[in-house]
Scaffold this active site. Sequence first.
Site, PDB file in Angstrom:
ATOM      1  N   TYR A 161       0.967  -1.074  -0.113  1.00  0.00           N
ATOM      2  CA  TYR A 161      -0.056  -0.075   0.064  1.00  0.00           C
ATOM      3  C   TYR A 161       0.695   1.211   0.110  1.00  0.00           C
ATOM      4  CZ  TYR A 161      -5.056   1.137   0.914  1.00  0.00           C
ATOM      5  OH  TYR A 161      -6.462   1.594   0.737  1.00  0.00           O
ATOM      6  N   LYS A 231      -1.339 -13.234   5.527  1.00  0.00           N
ATOM      7  CA  LYS A 231      -0.798 -14.280   4.385  1.00  0.00           C
ATOM      8  C   LYS A 231       0.464 -14.736   4.715  1.00  0.00           C
ATOM      9  CE  LYS A 231      -2.781 -16.486   1.065  1.00  0.00           C
ATOM     10  NZ  LYS A 231      -3.814 -17.361   1.117  1.00  0.00           N
ATOM     11  N   ASP A 284      -7.037 -15.177   4.065  1.00  0.00           N
ATOM     12  CA  ASP A 284      -8.443 -15.614   3.267  1.00  0.00           C
ATOM     13  C   ASP A 284      -9.175 -16.295   4.311  1.00  0.00           C
ATOM     14  OD1 ASP A 284      -6.297 -17.656   3.444  1.00  0.00           O
ATOM     15  OD2 ASP A 284      -6.630 -18.419   1.443  1.00  0.00           O
ATOM     16  N   ASP A 308      -7.452  -2.754   4.943  1.00  0.00           N
ATOM     17  CA  ASP A 308      -8.206  -2.022   3.873  1.00  0.00           C
ATOM     18  C   ASP A 308      -9.326  -3.033   3.399  1.00  0.00           C
ATOM     19  OD1 ASP A 308      -9.293  -0.226   2.398  1.00  0.00           O
ATOM     20  OD2 ASP A 308      -7.932  -0.774   0.898  1.00  0.00           O
TER      21      ASP A 308
HETATM   22  O1  LIG Z   1      -6.571   6.439  -0.341  1.00  0.00           O
HETATM   23  C1  LIG Z   1      -7.644   6.120  -1.155  1.00  0.00           C
HETATM   24  O2  LIG Z   1      -8.251   6.405  -1.904  1.00  0.00           O
HETATM   25  C2  LIG Z   1      -8.325   4.666  -0.577  1.00  0.00           C
HETATM   26  C3  LIG Z   1      -8.047   4.463   0.867  1.00  0.00           C
HETATM   27  C4  LIG Z   1      -8.786   3.406   1.334  1.00  0.00           C
HETATM   28  O3  LIG Z   1      -9.669   2.746   0.919  1.00  0.00           O
HETATM   29  C5  LIG Z   1      -8.855   3.261   2.723  1.00  0.00           C
HETATM   30  O4  LIG Z   1      -7.650   3.592   3.589  1.00  0.00           O
HETATM   31  O5  LIG Z   1      -9.610   2.426   3.502  1.00  0.00           O
HETATM   32 MG   LIG Z   2     -10.688   1.207   1.964  1.00  0.00          MG
END
Ligand SMILES: O=C(O)CCC(=O)C(=O)O
Ligand SMILES: [Mg+2]
Length: 418
Positions: A161, A231, A284, A308
Amino acid sequence: MGYQHIQVPADGEKITVNADNSLNVPNRPIIPFIEGDGIGVDITPVMRKVTDAAIEKAYGGDKSIAWMEVYCGEKAAETYAGDWFPAETLEAVREYVVGIKGPLTTPVGGGFRSLNVALRQEMDLYVCQRPVRWFQGVPSPVKEPNKVDMVIFRENSEDIYAGIEWKAGTDEANKVIKFLKEEMDVKKIRFPENCGIGIKPVSEEGTKRLVRQAIQYAVDQDRDSVTLVHKGNIMKFTEGSFCDWGYELARDEFGAQPLDGGPWHSFKNPKTGKEIVVKDVIADAMLQQIILRPAEYSVIATLNLNGDYLSDALAAQVGGIGIAPGANLSDAVALFEATHGTAPKYAGQDKVNPGSLILSAEMMLRHLGWNEAADMVVKGVEGAISAKTVTYDFERLMDDAELKSCSAFGEEVIKHMG
Ligand SMILES: O=C(O)CCC(=O)C(=O)O
Ligand SMILES: [Mg+2]
Ligand SMILES: NC(=O)C1=CN([C@@H]2O[C@H](COP(=O)(O)OP(=O)(O)OC[C@H]3O[C@@H](n4cnc5c(N)ncnc54)[C@H](OP(=O)(O)O)[C@@H]3O)[C@@H](O)[C@H]2O)C=CC1
Protein backbone atom coordinates in the site's frame (compact mmCIF):
# COMPACT_ATOMS: atom_id res chain seq x y z
CA MET A 1 2.39 30.98 12.86
CA GLY A 2 0.87 32.60 9.79
CA TYR A 3 -0.83 30.49 7.12
CA GLN A 4 -1.52 31.42 3.53
CA HIS A 5 -5.16 30.32 3.28
CA ILE A 6 -5.99 28.75 6.62
CA GLN A 7 -7.97 31.08 8.87
CA VAL A 8 -7.06 30.35 12.48
CA PRO A 9 -10.09 31.00 14.74
CA ALA A 10 -9.23 33.85 17.09
CA ASP A 11 -11.43 32.50 19.86
CA GLY A 12 -10.01 28.98 20.12
CA GLU A 13 -6.95 27.44 21.76
CA LYS A 14 -4.39 24.85 20.77
CA ILE A 15 -4.40 21.31 22.12
CA THR A 16 -0.93 20.53 23.48
CA VAL A 17 0.83 17.21 24.02
CA ASN A 18 2.65 16.14 27.21
CA ALA A 19 5.88 14.15 27.26
CA ASP A 20 3.88 10.93 27.77
CA ASN A 21 1.73 11.81 24.71
CA SER A 22 -1.34 12.59 26.79
CA LEU A 23 -3.27 15.66 25.66
CA ASN A 24 -4.04 18.98 27.32
CA VAL A 25 -7.42 19.86 25.87
CA PRO A 26 -8.69 23.40 26.43
CA ASN A 27 -12.43 24.08 26.69
CA ARG A 28 -12.51 25.49 23.16
CA PRO A 29 -9.88 23.58 21.17
CA ILE A 30 -9.13 24.50 17.57
CA ILE A 31 -9.87 21.41 15.46
CA PRO A 32 -8.70 21.38 11.84
CA PHE A 33 -11.01 19.67 9.37
CA ILE A 34 -10.75 18.74 5.69
CA GLU A 35 -14.15 18.86 4.01
CA GLY A 36 -13.25 16.12 1.51
CA ASP A 37 -14.09 15.45 -2.13
CA GLY A 38 -17.30 13.97 -3.54
CA ILE A 39 -19.79 13.42 -0.70
CA GLY A 40 -17.49 15.36 1.66
CA VAL A 41 -19.58 18.42 0.86
CA ASP A 42 -22.66 16.57 2.17
CA ILE A 43 -21.39 14.70 5.21
CA THR A 44 -18.81 17.08 6.71
CA PRO A 45 -21.22 19.93 7.57
CA VAL A 46 -23.65 17.40 9.08
CA MET A 47 -20.86 15.86 11.15
CA ARG A 48 -19.90 19.31 12.47
CA LYS A 49 -23.48 20.19 13.34
CA VAL A 50 -24.08 16.90 15.17
CA THR A 51 -20.76 17.17 17.02
CA ASP A 52 -21.47 20.75 18.11
CA ALA A 53 -24.95 19.76 19.29
CA ALA A 54 -23.60 16.82 21.30
CA ILE A 55 -21.02 19.04 23.00
CA GLU A 56 -23.62 21.70 23.74
CA LYS A 57 -26.01 19.13 25.22
CA ALA A 58 -23.28 17.45 27.25
CA TYR A 59 -21.58 20.56 28.64
CA GLY A 60 -24.17 23.32 28.29
CA GLY A 61 -21.81 25.85 26.76
CA ASP A 62 -18.77 25.14 28.96
CA LYS A 63 -17.02 23.39 26.09
CA SER A 64 -17.10 23.86 22.32
CA ILE A 65 -14.97 23.34 19.22
CA ALA A 66 -13.41 26.13 17.17
CA TRP A 67 -13.45 24.47 13.75
CA MET A 68 -10.64 25.44 11.39
CA GLU A 69 -10.91 24.47 7.74
CA VAL A 70 -7.73 23.12 6.15
CA TYR A 71 -7.49 21.97 2.58
CA CYS A 72 -6.58 18.82 0.69
CA GLY A 73 -7.76 17.31 -2.61
CA GLU A 74 -10.04 19.16 -5.02
CA LYS A 75 -10.81 22.08 -2.72
CA ALA A 76 -7.08 22.55 -2.10
CA ALA A 77 -6.40 22.54 -5.84
CA GLU A 78 -8.98 25.34 -6.22
CA THR A 79 -7.68 27.31 -3.26
CA TYR A 80 -3.93 26.86 -3.82
CA ALA A 81 -3.72 27.21 -7.62
CA GLY A 82 -3.51 23.52 -8.45
CA ASP A 83 -1.75 22.26 -5.32
CA TRP A 84 -3.72 19.19 -4.17
CA PHE A 85 -1.62 18.63 -1.08
CA PRO A 86 -0.60 21.98 0.45
CA ALA A 87 2.29 21.84 2.90
CA GLU A 88 0.43 24.10 5.32
CA THR A 89 -2.34 21.52 5.71
CA LEU A 90 0.19 19.08 7.12
CA GLU A 91 1.70 21.80 9.30
CA ALA A 92 -1.72 22.75 10.67
CA VAL A 93 -2.79 19.18 11.51
CA ARG A 94 0.56 18.60 13.22
CA GLU A 95 0.38 21.89 15.07
CA TYR A 96 -3.21 21.47 16.26
CA VAL A 97 -2.69 17.74 17.01
CA VAL A 98 -6.25 16.43 16.48
CA GLY A 99 -8.19 16.73 13.22
CA ILE A 100 -10.93 15.13 11.15
CA LYS A 101 -11.25 14.66 7.41
CA GLY A 102 -13.76 13.78 4.73
CA PRO A 103 -12.84 11.35 1.96
CA LEU A 104 -10.40 12.23 -0.81
CA THR A 105 -10.45 10.95 -4.39
CA THR A 106 -7.66 8.78 -5.76
CA PRO A 107 -7.67 8.09 -9.51
CA VAL A 108 -7.35 4.42 -10.54
CA GLY A 109 -4.38 3.34 -12.66
CA GLY A 110 -2.60 6.57 -13.52
CA GLY A 111 -2.75 10.03 -12.01
CA PHE A 112 -1.54 11.09 -8.59
CA ARG A 113 -1.03 8.77 -5.67
CA SER A 114 -3.49 8.61 -2.80
CA LEU A 115 -3.65 11.81 -0.75
CA ASN A 116 -5.13 9.76 2.08
CA VAL A 117 -2.09 7.50 2.12
CA ALA A 118 0.19 10.53 1.78
CA LEU A 119 -1.41 12.20 4.84
CA ARG A 120 -0.87 9.00 6.83
CA GLN A 121 2.71 8.62 5.67
CA GLU A 122 3.74 12.26 6.04
CA MET A 123 2.47 12.44 9.61
CA ASP A 124 3.45 8.86 10.42
CA LEU A 125 -0.12 8.04 11.43
CA TYR A 126 0.84 4.40 11.72
CA VAL A 127 -2.36 3.00 13.23
CA CYS A 128 -5.61 2.93 11.32
CA GLN A 129 -8.13 2.03 14.00
CA ARG A 130 -11.55 0.99 12.78
CA PRO A 131 -14.15 -0.26 15.28
CA VAL A 132 -16.89 -2.40 13.78
CA ARG A 133 -19.98 -3.00 15.86
CA TRP A 134 -23.68 -3.34 15.31
CA PHE A 135 -26.27 -0.76 16.32
CA GLN A 136 -29.70 -2.09 17.27
CA GLY A 137 -32.02 -1.97 14.27
CA VAL A 138 -29.40 -1.60 11.54
CA PRO A 139 -30.19 -3.86 8.56
CA SER A 140 -27.65 -6.62 8.02
CA PRO A 141 -27.15 -9.53 5.60
CA VAL A 142 -26.11 -11.84 8.46
CA LYS A 143 -28.36 -13.54 10.99
CA GLU A 144 -26.64 -12.35 14.14
CA PRO A 145 -24.96 -9.00 13.49
CA ASN A 146 -24.97 -8.39 17.25
CA LYS A 147 -22.08 -10.89 17.43
CA VAL A 148 -19.85 -8.55 15.41
CA ASP A 149 -17.78 -6.42 17.78
CA MET A 150 -14.27 -6.05 16.46
CA VAL A 151 -11.69 -3.30 16.38
CA ILE A 152 -9.31 -3.40 13.45
CA PHE A 153 -5.76 -2.13 13.94
CA ARG A 154 -4.49 -1.75 10.42
CA GLU A 155 -0.81 -0.95 9.85
CA ASN A 156 -0.95 2.36 8.02
CA SER A 157 2.56 3.13 6.81
CA GLU A 158 4.02 0.06 5.08
CA ASP A 159 3.08 -2.90 2.88
CA ILE A 160 2.30 -2.94 -0.83
CA TYR A 161 0.00 0.00 0.00
CA ALA A 162 3.00 2.33 0.42
CA GLY A 163 2.89 2.86 -3.34
CA ILE A 164 6.40 1.75 -4.28
CA GLU A 165 5.80 0.41 -7.78
CA TRP A 166 6.75 0.91 -11.40
CA LYS A 167 4.62 0.71 -14.51
CA ALA A 168 5.15 -2.12 -16.99
CA GLY A 169 7.51 -1.24 -19.81
CA THR A 170 9.18 1.74 -18.09
CA ASP A 171 12.94 1.97 -17.68
CA GLU A 172 12.44 1.76 -13.91
CA ALA A 173 10.41 -1.45 -14.06
CA ASN A 174 12.85 -2.99 -16.51
CA LYS A 175 15.80 -2.00 -14.31
CA VAL A 176 14.26 -3.63 -11.24
CA ILE A 177 13.40 -6.78 -13.22
CA LYS A 178 16.96 -6.94 -14.60
CA PHE A 179 18.36 -6.56 -11.08
CA LEU A 180 16.07 -9.30 -9.76
CA LYS A 181 16.99 -11.68 -12.56
CA GLU A 182 20.69 -11.02 -12.81
CA GLU A 183 21.71 -10.18 -9.27
CA MET A 184 19.10 -11.95 -7.16
CA ASP A 185 18.72 -15.04 -9.35
CA VAL A 186 14.93 -14.59 -9.48
CA LYS A 187 13.42 -16.96 -12.03
CA LYS A 188 9.77 -16.65 -11.13
CA ILE A 189 8.69 -13.54 -13.01
CA ARG A 190 6.33 -15.15 -15.46
CA PHE A 191 6.29 -12.43 -18.16
CA PRO A 192 9.33 -10.22 -17.50
CA GLU A 193 9.11 -8.40 -20.84
CA ASN A 194 6.12 -6.28 -19.96
CA CYS A 195 5.57 -6.47 -16.25
CA GLY A 196 4.63 -3.94 -13.59
CA ILE A 197 6.52 -4.30 -10.33
CA GLY A 198 5.44 -3.43 -6.78
CA ILE A 199 7.43 -3.64 -3.55
CA LYS A 200 6.03 -4.77 -0.20
CA PRO A 201 8.06 -3.38 2.70
CA VAL A 202 7.18 -4.86 6.11
CA SER A 203 9.54 -4.10 8.98
CA GLU A 204 9.99 -5.37 12.52
CA GLU A 205 9.68 -1.82 13.87
CA GLY A 206 6.56 -1.05 11.86
CA THR A 207 4.94 -4.33 12.87
CA LYS A 208 5.78 -4.08 16.54
CA ARG A 209 4.57 -0.53 17.01
CA LEU A 210 1.22 -1.51 15.46
CA VAL A 211 0.81 -4.76 17.39
CA ARG A 212 1.85 -2.97 20.60
CA GLN A 213 -1.05 -0.54 20.17
CA ALA A 214 -3.49 -3.37 19.39
CA ILE A 215 -2.52 -5.38 22.47
CA GLN A 216 -2.47 -2.31 24.69
CA TYR A 217 -5.98 -1.50 23.46
CA ALA A 218 -7.12 -5.02 24.42
CA VAL A 219 -5.63 -4.47 27.89
CA ASP A 220 -7.19 -1.02 28.34
CA GLN A 221 -10.59 -1.93 26.93
CA ASP A 222 -10.88 -5.35 28.60
CA ARG A 223 -10.95 -7.31 25.32
CA ASP A 224 -10.37 -11.06 25.38
CA SER A 225 -8.29 -11.62 22.25
CA VAL A 226 -5.98 -10.07 19.68
CA THR A 227 -5.86 -11.81 16.30
CA LEU A 228 -2.90 -11.31 13.97
CA VAL A 229 -4.29 -11.58 10.44
CA HIS A 230 -1.72 -12.34 7.73
CA LYS A 231 -0.97 -14.30 4.58
CA GLY A 232 2.29 -15.62 6.00
CA ASN A 233 2.06 -19.04 4.43
CA ILE A 234 2.62 -17.46 1.01
CA MET A 235 4.46 -14.18 1.74
CA LYS A 236 6.75 -15.61 4.35
CA PHE A 237 9.14 -12.74 4.98
CA THR A 238 6.57 -9.96 4.98
CA GLU A 239 3.21 -11.29 6.18
CA GLY A 240 4.82 -14.28 7.92
CA SER A 241 7.31 -12.06 9.72
CA PHE A 242 4.44 -9.78 10.74
CA CYS A 243 2.93 -12.78 12.55
CA ASP A 244 6.24 -13.88 14.10
CA TRP A 245 7.11 -10.36 15.27
CA GLY A 246 3.60 -9.94 16.64
CA TYR A 247 3.93 -13.02 18.85
CA GLU A 248 7.46 -11.98 19.83
CA LEU A 249 6.18 -8.60 20.98
CA ALA A 250 3.34 -10.25 22.92
CA ARG A 251 5.94 -12.38 24.74
CA ASP A 252 8.56 -9.67 25.30
CA GLU A 253 6.35 -6.76 26.28
CA PHE A 254 3.18 -8.35 27.68
CA GLY A 255 4.58 -11.58 29.11
CA ALA A 256 2.48 -13.80 26.84
CA GLN A 257 3.26 -17.53 26.93
CA PRO A 258 2.56 -20.13 24.23
CA LEU A 259 -0.74 -21.95 24.72
CA ASP A 260 -0.44 -25.76 24.48
CA GLY A 261 2.90 -25.49 22.71
CA GLY A 262 1.84 -22.60 20.43
CA PRO A 263 1.53 -20.87 18.09
CA TRP A 264 -1.27 -19.16 20.01
CA HIS A 265 -0.26 -17.30 23.16
CA SER A 266 -2.00 -15.88 26.20
CA PHE A 267 -1.34 -13.58 29.13
CA LYS A 268 -3.24 -12.15 32.06
CA ASN A 269 -4.58 -8.64 31.63
CA PRO A 270 -2.66 -6.72 34.33
CA LYS A 271 -5.69 -4.46 34.86
CA THR A 272 -8.40 -7.11 35.21
CA GLY A 273 -6.62 -10.43 35.76
CA LYS A 274 -8.57 -11.89 32.84
CA GLU A 275 -6.88 -13.91 30.11
CA ILE A 276 -6.10 -12.27 26.75
CA VAL A 277 -5.39 -14.71 23.92
CA VAL A 278 -3.06 -13.62 21.13
CA LYS A 279 -3.77 -15.77 18.09
CA ASP A 280 -3.34 -15.66 14.34
CA VAL A 281 -5.50 -16.48 11.34
CA ILE A 282 -4.52 -16.59 7.67
CA ALA A 283 -6.18 -13.72 5.82
CA ASP A 284 -8.35 -15.65 3.35
CA ALA A 285 -9.71 -17.89 6.09
CA MET A 286 -10.36 -14.79 8.17
CA LEU A 287 -12.77 -13.49 5.55
CA GLN A 288 -14.97 -16.52 6.16
CA GLN A 289 -14.39 -16.54 9.92
CA ILE A 290 -15.78 -13.03 10.32
CA ILE A 291 -19.01 -14.16 8.70
CA LEU A 292 -19.37 -17.60 10.25
CA ARG A 293 -17.84 -17.10 13.71
CA PRO A 294 -17.61 -13.37 14.44
CA ALA A 295 -18.00 -13.80 18.20
CA GLU A 296 -14.55 -15.41 18.34
CA TYR A 297 -12.78 -12.23 17.24
CA SER A 298 -12.29 -9.00 19.10
CA VAL A 299 -9.15 -6.95 18.37
CA ILE A 300 -7.59 -7.53 14.95
CA ALA A 301 -4.01 -6.52 14.06
CA THR A 302 -3.12 -6.71 10.40
CA LEU A 303 -1.11 -5.24 7.56
CA ASN A 304 -2.24 -2.33 5.44
CA LEU A 305 -3.92 -4.04 2.46
CA ASN A 306 -5.52 -6.82 4.51
CA GLY A 307 -6.87 -4.15 6.84
CA ASP A 308 -8.34 -2.22 3.94
CA TYR A 309 -10.23 -5.27 2.64
CA LEU A 310 -11.29 -6.45 6.09
CA SER A 311 -12.65 -3.01 7.02
CA ASP A 312 -15.19 -2.88 4.22
CA ALA A 313 -16.09 -6.58 4.45
CA LEU A 314 -16.75 -6.31 8.17
CA ALA A 315 -18.62 -3.05 7.77
CA ALA A 316 -21.03 -4.81 5.40
CA GLN A 317 -22.08 -7.13 8.22
CA VAL A 318 -23.20 -4.25 10.41
CA GLY A 319 -24.91 -1.99 7.90
CA GLY A 320 -22.25 -1.06 5.35
CA ILE A 321 -19.57 1.55 4.96
CA GLY A 322 -22.13 4.30 5.50
CA ILE A 323 -21.75 3.63 9.21
CA ALA A 324 -18.06 2.65 9.51
CA PRO A 325 -15.86 5.09 11.43
CA GLY A 326 -12.11 5.29 11.83
CA ALA A 327 -9.03 7.03 13.15
CA ASN A 328 -5.49 7.46 11.87
CA LEU A 329 -3.21 7.66 14.88
CA SER A 330 0.42 8.37 15.61
CA ASP A 331 1.82 8.64 19.11
CA ALA A 332 0.71 12.28 19.25
CA VAL A 333 -1.25 13.37 16.17
CA ALA A 334 -4.69 11.92 15.35
CA LEU A 335 -6.68 12.39 12.16
CA PHE A 336 -10.17 10.88 12.19
CA GLU A 337 -11.92 9.76 8.99
CA ALA A 338 -14.67 7.51 7.71
CA THR A 339 -13.85 4.09 6.23
CA HIS A 340 -15.65 4.86 2.97
CA GLY A 341 -14.56 6.99 0.03
CA THR A 342 -15.98 9.88 -1.96
CA ALA A 343 -18.94 7.94 -3.51
CA PRO A 344 -18.84 10.38 -6.46
CA LYS A 345 -22.20 9.41 -7.97
CA TYR A 346 -23.93 10.79 -4.86
CA ALA A 347 -21.83 13.94 -4.43
CA GLY A 348 -23.80 17.09 -3.61
CA GLN A 349 -27.17 15.31 -3.47
CA ASP A 350 -27.67 15.52 0.31
CA LYS A 351 -28.38 11.81 0.16
CA VAL A 352 -25.71 9.61 1.69
CA ASN A 353 -25.36 8.40 5.24
CA PRO A 354 -23.25 10.79 7.34
CA GLY A 355 -23.05 8.10 10.06
CA SER A 356 -19.45 7.06 9.36
CA LEU A 357 -18.10 10.56 9.76
CA ILE A 358 -20.39 11.31 12.72
CA LEU A 359 -19.11 8.18 14.47
CA SER A 360 -15.54 9.16 13.53
CA ALA A 361 -16.23 12.41 15.36
CA GLU A 362 -17.53 10.34 18.26
CA MET A 363 -14.14 8.58 18.36
CA MET A 364 -12.50 12.00 18.24
CA LEU A 365 -14.53 13.22 21.21
CA ARG A 366 -13.42 10.18 23.23
CA HIS A 367 -9.83 10.86 22.17
CA LEU A 368 -10.24 14.37 23.63
CA GLY A 369 -11.63 12.84 26.82
CA TRP A 370 -15.05 14.35 26.12
CA ASN A 371 -16.86 11.09 26.79
CA GLU A 372 -20.17 12.69 27.78
CA ALA A 373 -20.42 14.32 24.35
CA ALA A 374 -19.34 11.09 22.65
CA ASP A 375 -22.08 9.21 24.53
CA MET A 376 -24.54 11.84 23.34
CA VAL A 377 -23.56 11.14 19.71
CA VAL A 378 -24.09 7.41 20.19
CA LYS A 379 -27.44 8.02 21.88
CA GLY A 380 -28.53 10.21 18.97
CA VAL A 381 -27.43 7.73 16.30
CA GLU A 382 -29.06 4.81 18.12
CA GLY A 383 -32.24 6.82 18.59
CA ALA A 384 -32.48 7.86 14.94
CA ILE A 385 -31.92 4.28 13.74
CA SER A 386 -34.36 2.77 16.26
CA ALA A 387 -36.98 5.27 15.08
CA LYS A 388 -36.30 4.03 11.53
CA THR A 389 -35.55 7.52 10.28
CA VAL A 390 -32.60 6.65 8.09
CA THR A 391 -30.75 7.46 4.86
CA TYR A 392 -31.25 5.58 1.57
CA ASP A 393 -28.65 2.87 2.30
CA PHE A 394 -30.55 1.63 5.35
CA GLU A 395 -34.02 2.52 4.11
CA ARG A 396 -33.69 0.22 1.10
CA LEU A 397 -32.98 -2.70 3.43
CA MET A 398 -35.51 -1.96 6.19
CA ASP A 399 -39.25 -2.51 6.40
CA ASP A 400 -41.35 0.57 7.13
CA ALA A 401 -38.41 2.93 7.40
CA GLU A 402 -38.77 6.64 6.72
CA LEU A 403 -36.28 7.88 4.13
CA LYS A 404 -34.23 10.85 5.30
CA SER A 405 -31.68 12.98 3.48
CA CYS A 406 -28.14 13.25 4.78
CA SER A 407 -28.86 16.54 6.56
CA ALA A 408 -32.28 15.40 7.82
CA PHE A 409 -30.69 12.28 9.31
CA GLY A 410 -28.29 14.60 11.13
CA GLU A 411 -31.28 16.48 12.54
CA GLU A 412 -32.81 13.18 13.68
CA VAL A 413 -29.58 12.28 15.45
CA ILE A 414 -29.62 15.63 17.25
CA LYS A 415 -33.29 15.22 18.14
CA HIS A 416 -32.64 11.83 19.74
CA MET A 417 -29.85 13.13 21.94
CA GLY A 418 -32.68 14.21 24.24
O1 LIG B 1 -6.72 6.39 -0.44
C1 LIG B 1 -7.67 5.96 -1.06
O2 LIG B 1 -8.14 6.52 -2.04
C2 LIG B 1 -8.34 4.69 -0.61
C3 LIG B 1 -8.02 4.36 0.81
C4 LIG B 1 -8.88 3.33 1.39
O3 LIG B 1 -9.64 2.63 0.76
C5 LIG B 1 -8.81 3.13 2.85
O4 LIG B 1 -7.92 3.66 3.49
O5 LIG B 1 -9.66 2.40 3.37
MG1 LIG C 1 -10.72 1.21 1.98
N1 LIG D 1 -10.16 7.46 3.14
C1 LIG D 1 -10.58 7.92 1.98
O1 LIG D 1 -10.60 9.12 1.74
C2 LIG D 1 -11.01 6.94 0.96
C3 LIG D 1 -11.08 7.34 -0.35
N2 LIG D 1 -11.53 6.48 -1.30
C4 LIG D 1 -11.62 7.00 -2.67
O2 LIG D 1 -13.00 7.27 -2.95
C5 LIG D 1 -13.23 7.15 -4.36
C6 LIG D 1 -14.48 6.31 -4.62
O3 LIG D 1 -14.23 4.98 -4.21
P1 LIG D 1 -15.30 3.81 -4.27
O4 LIG D 1 -14.58 2.56 -4.53
O5 LIG D 1 -16.44 4.22 -5.12
O6 LIG D 1 -15.79 3.63 -2.75
P2 LIG D 1 -16.75 4.49 -1.87
O7 LIG D 1 -16.51 4.07 -0.47
O8 LIG D 1 -16.60 5.94 -2.13
O9 LIG D 1 -18.23 4.09 -2.32
C7 LIG D 1 -18.61 2.78 -2.66
C8 LIG D 1 -20.08 2.57 -2.35
O10 LIG D 1 -20.24 2.47 -0.94
C9 LIG D 1 -21.47 3.05 -0.55
N3 LIG D 1 -21.17 4.22 0.29
C10 LIG D 1 -20.00 4.89 0.44
N4 LIG D 1 -20.14 5.89 1.31
C11 LIG D 1 -21.42 5.87 1.71
C12 LIG D 1 -22.18 6.66 2.62
N5 LIG D 1 -21.64 7.68 3.29
N6 LIG D 1 -23.49 6.35 2.78
C13 LIG D 1 -24.05 5.33 2.15
N7 LIG D 1 -23.38 4.55 1.29
C14 LIG D 1 -22.08 4.82 1.08
C15 LIG D 1 -22.18 3.42 -1.83
O11 LIG D 1 -22.88 2.24 -2.19
P3 LIG D 1 -24.17 2.11 -3.15
O12 LIG D 1 -23.68 2.40 -4.55
O13 LIG D 1 -24.58 0.70 -2.95
O14 LIG D 1 -25.21 3.08 -2.70
C16 LIG D 1 -21.02 3.69 -2.75
O15 LIG D 1 -21.35 3.62 -4.11
C17 LIG D 1 -11.95 6.55 -4.96
O16 LIG D 1 -11.23 7.60 -5.55
C18 LIG D 1 -11.22 6.02 -3.75
O17 LIG D 1 -9.83 5.99 -3.95
C19 LIG D 1 -11.96 5.22 -1.00
C20 LIG D 1 -11.92 4.78 0.30
C21 LIG D 1 -11.40 5.58 1.37
